[in-house]
Design a protein around this motif. Structure first.
Motif, PDB file in Angstrom:
ATOM      1  N   CYS A  49      -2.592 -98.354 -49.119  1.00  0.00           N
ATOM      2  CA  CYS A  49      -1.594 -97.295 -49.341  1.00  0.00           C
ATOM      3  C   CYS A  49      -1.248 -96.605 -48.034  1.00  0.00           C
ATOM      4  N   ILE A  50       0.084 -96.497 -47.767  1.00  0.00           N
ATOM      5  CA  ILE A  50       0.554 -95.863 -46.536  1.00  0.00           C
ATOM      6  C   ILE A  50       1.189 -94.497 -46.812  1.00  0.00           C
ATOM      7  N   ARG A  76      -3.211 -86.865 -50.336  1.00  0.00           N
ATOM      8  CA  ARG A  76      -3.818 -87.199 -49.048  1.00  0.00           C
ATOM      9  C   ARG A  76      -5.153 -86.482 -48.958  1.00  0.00           C
ATOM     10  N   ASN A 109      -9.333 -89.799 -43.144  1.00  0.00           N
ATOM     11  CA  ASN A 109      -8.073 -89.494 -43.820  1.00  0.00           C
ATOM     12  C   ASN A 109      -7.592 -90.713 -44.591  1.00  0.00           C
ATOM     13  N   PHE A 110      -7.141 -90.497 -45.809  1.00  0.00           N
ATOM     14  CA  PHE A 110      -6.599 -91.620 -46.581  1.00  0.00           C
ATOM     15  C   PHE A 110      -5.749 -91.095 -47.741  1.00  0.00           C
ATOM     16  N   PHE A 111      -4.966 -92.010 -48.312  1.00  0.00           N
ATOM     17  CA  PHE A 111      -4.085 -91.646 -49.417  1.00  0.00           C
ATOM     18  C   PHE A 111      -4.650 -92.171 -50.731  1.00  0.00           C
TER      19      PHE A 111
ATOM     20  N   ASN B 119       0.832 -91.770 -38.952  1.00  0.00           N
ATOM     21  CA  ASN B 119       0.075 -90.771 -39.700  1.00  0.00           C
ATOM     22  C   ASN B 119      -1.379 -91.214 -39.724  1.00  0.00           C
ATOM     23  N   LEU B 120      -2.267 -90.281 -39.455  1.00  0.00           N
ATOM     24  CA  LEU B 120      -3.694 -90.612 -39.359  1.00  0.00           C
ATOM     25  C   LEU B 120      -4.236 -91.226 -40.648  1.00  0.00           C
ATOM     26  N   ALA B 121      -3.655 -90.844 -41.768  1.00  0.00           N
ATOM     27  CA  ALA B 121      -4.195 -91.303 -43.051  1.00  0.00           C
ATOM     28  C   ALA B 121      -3.752 -92.729 -43.385  1.00  0.00           C
ATOM     29  N   LYS B 122      -2.815 -93.277 -42.630  1.00  0.00           N
ATOM     30  CA  LYS B 122      -2.372 -94.652 -42.915  1.00  0.00           C
ATOM     31  C   LYS B 122      -3.408 -95.648 -42.429  1.00  0.00           C
TER      32      LYS B 122
END
Lengths: 243, 159
Positions: A49-50, A76, A109-111, B119-122
């Motif tokens: 997931c982006i 997020r 960090n991640f989605f 984006n850091l979360a990607k």
């Protein structure tokens, strides 16, 4: 037109079937669909997931979801190394227009895309006082829009926060797993429009569905397994901090 | 027979119950929808009503049945698994009536960054750029063709 007796005999049953569908009046939405042959769920691959919000926008367009309400949304997570139990979560406008750059660069960090878990033992359907919400024979949790009183019991009961009462219709709304699409052989709007394949519709009763191979070979988890809701929204790469 | 001497009130009571019961059954038959209980404690027709809702996204298979040329270009690039309507928007109406309903022209400056803005979360493996630094304000399609975005292919074609 020349026609042999054999050809006529082959044509007759076909004509009978056609005539029957005409007599039936409104054609059924999905004539080739048998509910008992399916058991729907979804696979969400967090590692793919982006956070682009394509699923959220697609869901809103496909299902005419009222602005400010979401049948699916993306969160997020920011998990600090020193406090893994207390993640910071944000979801600006459901992640519909993507996410601003992160404020802090430390930690993880991640989605996490979220939506109805289509539980086989769903708490939301059990509390409905009028039988307006139910698990369909093919495993999709639906709301009868004509029967719903808008009493909000189900909104309270869903442990995943996936239901809301539409301010205009005053009925409970939720993800239908794009029931109008999957019964016609299409995939859901969110899966169709996910550019990285992070979401995949899964039919657990179809032995050829790639979900079976995936579930066998990956560490897959559901949200809040301790509630024993028999969720069918399977997450790959789900972090322990996700609530 | 003495026990039934004053039985009249019993019969009156029984008849009240009988009338009540018949009235209840009649009202129930009238008020409960016929498909209620067909599959469970709910209206069976609600399933059909949900299944009959209109479709907005036609699905990439429908697009590909006409736009084979785009499919050809797309299948060679990294966007081969990105569905048409993920960028072009819901176009089931266009698929039903291609002549009169035309999709809007897209703005790559808005579209590309939705996925590719850093984006850091990607996931680290996903190609990301800081758009302000990357192109110096030029639109993405100055260099990249969205259907097959690798620059090598474009440079090769223009030579």
């Amino acid at each position: 037109m020349n026609m042999t007796r054999r050809q006529l005999l082959i044509l007759l049953p076909a004509a009978a079937v056609a005539w029957k569908s005409i007599l039936a009046g409104t054609p059924e939405a999905s004539p080739n669909y048998t509910m008992t042959e399916h058991w729907w769920g979804m696979l969400v691959d967090i590692t793919k997931c982006i956070g682009c919000g394509s699923c959220v926008r697609a869901c809103q367009m496909e299902n005419q979801v009222t602005d400010g309400y979401f049948r699916t949304w993306v969160e997020r997570y920011h998990v600090s190394d020193y406090d893994i139990e207390n993640p910071k979560v944000d979801s600006p406008d459901g992640g519909k227009n993507g996410f601003p750059p992160a404020a802090v660069s430390d930690g993880k960090n991640f989605f996490v895309p979220k939506m109805c878990n289509h539980c086989a033992d769903s708490p939301c359907t059990q509390v409905c006082p009028v039988g307006a919400t139910f698990v369909s024979p093919d495993g999709v949790v639906l709301v009868d829009q004509k029967y719903c009183l808008g009493c909000r019991y189900c909104v309270q009961a869903c442990p995943y926060g996936c239901r809301f009462v539409d301010p205009k219709k005053e009925t409970a709304q939720k993800c239908t797993l794009c029931y109008h699409r999957i019964t016609k052989g299409l995939t859901t709007a969110c899966c169709e429009n996910c550019p990285t394949g992070a979401r995949q519709l899964a039919d657990l009763k179809n032995p050829n569905d790639p979900i079976h191979e995936f579930l066998r070979t990956h560490a897959v988890q559901v949200l809040k397994p301790y509630l024993a809701t028999r969720s069918k929204l399977f997450y790959n790469g789900l972090d322990g901090s996700v609530r | 027979m003495k026990a039934f001497k004053d039985a009249g009130h019993l019969f009156r009571l029984a008849s009240v119950f009988l009338v009540g019961g018949v009235l209840f059954l009649a009202l129930r038959g009238f008020l409960v929808p016929r498909s209620f209980g067909q599959y469970g404690h709910y209206r069976g027709n609600a399933i059909k009503e949900t299944a009959a809702l209109p479709i907005s996204y036609a699905g990439h298979q429908v697009c590909e049945s006409c736009h084979a040329d785009i499919l050809e270009v797309k299948s060679k690039g990294v966007h081969k698994r990105v569905a048409c309507e993920a960028c072009h928007g819901p176009l089931a109406k266009h698929a039903d009536d291609p002549a009169s309903i035309q999709p809007a022209k897209l703005d790559t400056a808005v579209l590309c960054v939705r996925c590719h803005e850093a984006n850091l979360a990607k996931p680290k493996s996903f190609p990301q750029v800081v758009s302000a630094e990357h192109s110096g304000g030029a639109p993405c399609d100055t260099c990249h063709q969205p259907h097959s975005p690798a620059i090598v292919a474009v440079a090769g074609a223009s030579q």
